[in-house]
Design a protein around this motif. Sequence first.
Motif, short mmCIF file in Angstrom:
data_model
loop_
_atom_site.label_atom_id
_atom_site.label_comp_id
_atom_site.label_asym_id
_atom_site.label_seq_id
_atom_site.Cartn_x
_atom_site.Cartn_y
_atom_site.Cartn_z
N ARG A 72 -4.77 4.41 5.67
CA ARG A 72 -5.62 5.12 6.62
C ARG A 72 -5.56 4.41 7.97
O ARG A 72 -5.90 3.24 8.06
CB ARG A 72 -7.07 5.19 6.12
N VAL A 101 0.84 -1.18 0.00
CA VAL A 101 0.00 0.00 0.00
C VAL A 101 0.88 1.24 0.00
O VAL A 101 1.98 1.23 0.57
CB VAL A 101 -0.93 0.00 1.24
N SER A 153 0.28 7.35 1.06
CA SER A 153 -0.85 8.27 0.89
C SER A 153 -2.19 7.55 0.98
O SER A 153 -3.22 8.18 1.27
CB SER A 153 -0.74 9.00 -0.44
N ASP A 154 -2.20 6.26 0.72
CA ASP A 154 -3.46 5.50 0.75
C ASP A 154 -3.71 4.79 2.07
O ASP A 154 -4.79 4.24 2.28
CB ASP A 154 -3.47 4.45 -0.38
#
Length: 324
Positions: free
Chosen positions: A252, A246, A249-250
């Motif tokens: 979470r 991942v 920035s992606d």
Amino acid sequence: MGKRKHGDREEQRDADSSQALDSGSSGRKYTVSLAVSGSIINNAQSLELATRLAGQIARAATIFRIDEIVVFDDGESSASSFQRTGWGRETGEASGGEFLARVLRYLEVPQYLRRALVPMHKSLRYAGQLPPLDSPHHLRKQACCHSEKVARGNGCYADVGLGQDVLIQETVKAGTRITVAMGSTDKNLKRGKLSVVPSSTPRESAGLYWGYTVRVVDRLTKAFSDSSFEEGYDYTIGTSEHGEKVLTSDLRVPSFRHALIVFGGPAGLEESLELDGSSTVKDVRELFTRYLNTCPLQGSRTIRTEEAIFISLQFLQEPLLRAV
């Protein structure tokens, strides 16, 4: 402020610059812990190289403001592997985990307190040659904010690295490492009105990074179950080349109170689980909230654990900050 058995001081302007990532917050309630397999020490070819490896981990933890380092051993086979190294037997340590923990603890103690707090040991022969952590609680003489000290008997006087002992309000057993609120000026120091506070106070009240604690366990799963925090870890991350790929920035991360980031030994977390012996979990991914590959485009066939720690903490820094 300081910690158990001696004292630390800190200068506010130094603290302000080093804590810029707190984004203006007056305090930090959350913690980030790092867990690492002590078996990474077993492949070191000498005591000096093993010490340097431990120093790299201490530096990474300090740079990325890790509050706790958990060192876990990979069972009897890992301990036997450590004992088979000539330098390992010479240190008198039972395992690579014990060696790693000793050096990490030594480095975390402010330099002016080490002589009083840290007993001489064969494992620390080269520790004095390692680069200093230079963390906020390793204070300079002109610093005045919080400090770590060593209590010096009735009174109670404490060594805070100022060149002279200072008087604190509480009576503390001699040789005890404590955290002392120094104030922003030297007025409190001259009036003898300094107070002992919990070692978590610099972080919780002012957002200051105040070093790491070290905890040692004998297997991977105990890194979770024997948590230093009553409520345990509410967000856990495992790192592996077999993990989910991942982008930073992606990624979470939900709001958390205590996060734990775990790194395996030379053969990864998969082997650490196999050697655990007490876990009913078959797939190591089940131990974690997220199981991540933090360097999906690696050029080398292998990434050493000490390298993975730097890579992963940089990768996770922004997502963790966004979460809180």
